[in-house]
Design an enzyme around this catalytic site. Structure first.
Site, PDB file in Angstrom:
ATOM      1  N   ASP A 242       1.464  -0.525   0.031  1.00 41.53           N
ATOM      2  CA  ASP A 242       0.121  -0.293   0.046  1.00 41.53           C
ATOM      3  C   ASP A 242       1.000   1.291   0.180  1.00 41.53           C
ATOM      4  O   ASP A 242       2.180   1.204   0.304  1.00 41.53           O
ATOM      5  CB  ASP A 242      -0.720   0.030   1.279  1.00 41.53           C
ATOM      6  CG  ASP A 242      -1.702  -1.010   1.285  1.00 41.53           C
ATOM      7  OD1 ASP A 242      -2.119  -1.557   0.431  1.00 41.53           O
ATOM      8  OD2 ASP A 242      -2.113  -1.896   2.819  1.00 41.53           O
ATOM      9  N   ARG A 243       0.123   2.587  -0.466  1.00 43.91           N
ATOM     10  CA  ARG A 243       1.327   3.311  -0.268  1.00 43.91           C
ATOM     11  C   ARG A 243       1.276   3.767   0.840  1.00 43.91           C
ATOM     12  O   ARG A 243       2.717   4.918   1.044  1.00 43.91           O
ATOM     13  CB  ARG A 243      -0.158   4.637  -0.983  1.00 43.91           C
ATOM     14  CG  ARG A 243       1.168   5.689  -1.337  1.00 43.91           C
ATOM     15  CD  ARG A 243      -0.114   6.766  -1.435  1.00 43.91           C
ATOM     16  NE  ARG A 243       0.468   8.502  -2.298  1.00 43.91           N
ATOM     17  CZ  ARG A 243      -0.056   9.559  -2.221  1.00 43.91           C
ATOM     18  NH1 ARG A 243      -1.412   9.759  -1.671  1.00 43.91           N
ATOM     19  NH2 ARG A 243       0.005  10.437  -1.931  1.00 43.91           N
TER      20      ARG A 243
END
Ligand code: URA
Length: 230
Positions: free
Chosen positions: A99-100
């Protein structure tokens, strides 16, 4: 792969330049004149002007993904991607995704089959996460994470869980579902505050600062290939 791609990857010319070489009849594949539609397979012999062109070597990079960078090859919103952090050539793609907001170990490779196998659940490649959660999870919570948590895409497989601090856990999974760690922790009432992947298939980030990468050693690459039956 297509002949022009093979030539570009081997560093002979750009794709367009390779097309020109092919059109002009200077490229031979297994002794026959190469055409724009010619496909090159492992073991084929490619020559330009009678000189053999060696296939591009497999690239396998271990990146310490920093926070705020997206795991994709190109982002329509123009955000910084993991591919922006590694060299343009050879062209590599991320194996799976973080994920970011997640930091940590991310592999990138130009070997499509290897990437596919590493990310495929049937090979169960081990991933280790350091997780800071909200609150102080009790032993019962740890046991649930270990045995399996019911998520909307099914129950999670058994995991290894170690307590590293009051609100800090180490989770080792053999699955890689979308946002899995965040969803597991949320499901047991302790949402993730920070998530870091400290290990991937036995590879650790020792000595790599966030944003830095290194090529795997020959032994590491061979072990990884063996791990997924290649
Ligand atoms: N699990 C998550 O929830 N996020 C990641 O980035 C990786 C695993």
């Amino acid at each position: 792969m297509r002949l022009n791609r093979y030539l570009a990857r081997a560093g002979v010319a750009s794709r367009r330049g390779a097309d020109d070489l092919i059109r002009s009849g200077r490229v031979r594949v297994n002794g026959e004149r190469g055409e724009l539609h010619t496909i090159v397979d492992v073991g084929d012999t490619v020559e330009v002007d009678g000189r053999r062109v060696e296939p591009e070597q497999t690239a396998l990079l271990l990146l310490h993904k920093p926070r705020g960078v997206v795991t994709t090859v190109s982002d329509p919103q123009g955000r910084r991607t993991v591919v922006d952090l590694v060299p343009d050539e050879p062209h590599v793609v991320p194996v799976g995704r973080l994920d970011r907001g997640t930091t940590g170990a991310l592999l990138l490779t130009n070997d499509g089959e290897l990437a596919h196998r590493l990310a495929h659940p049937s090979f169960g490649v081990e991933k280790t996460y350091l997780v800071d959660v909200d609150g102080v999870p009790g032993d019962e919570v740890l046991r649930r994470l270990e045995e399996g948590v019911d998520l909307d895409d099914g129950r999670t497989a058994p995991a290894r869980v170690r307590r590293l601090g009051a609100s800090r856990l180490e989770l080792t999974l053999h699955e890689g579902r979308n946002r899995q760690v965040r969803r597991m922790c949320e499901a047991v009432g302790h949402p993730v505050r920070r998530l870091h992947r400290s290990g991937y298939a036995g590879l650790a980030l020792t000595g790599l600062a966030p944003g830095a990468w290194r090529a795997l050693t020959r032994d590491e690459a061979a072990a990884l290939r063996r791990r997924v039956g290649l």
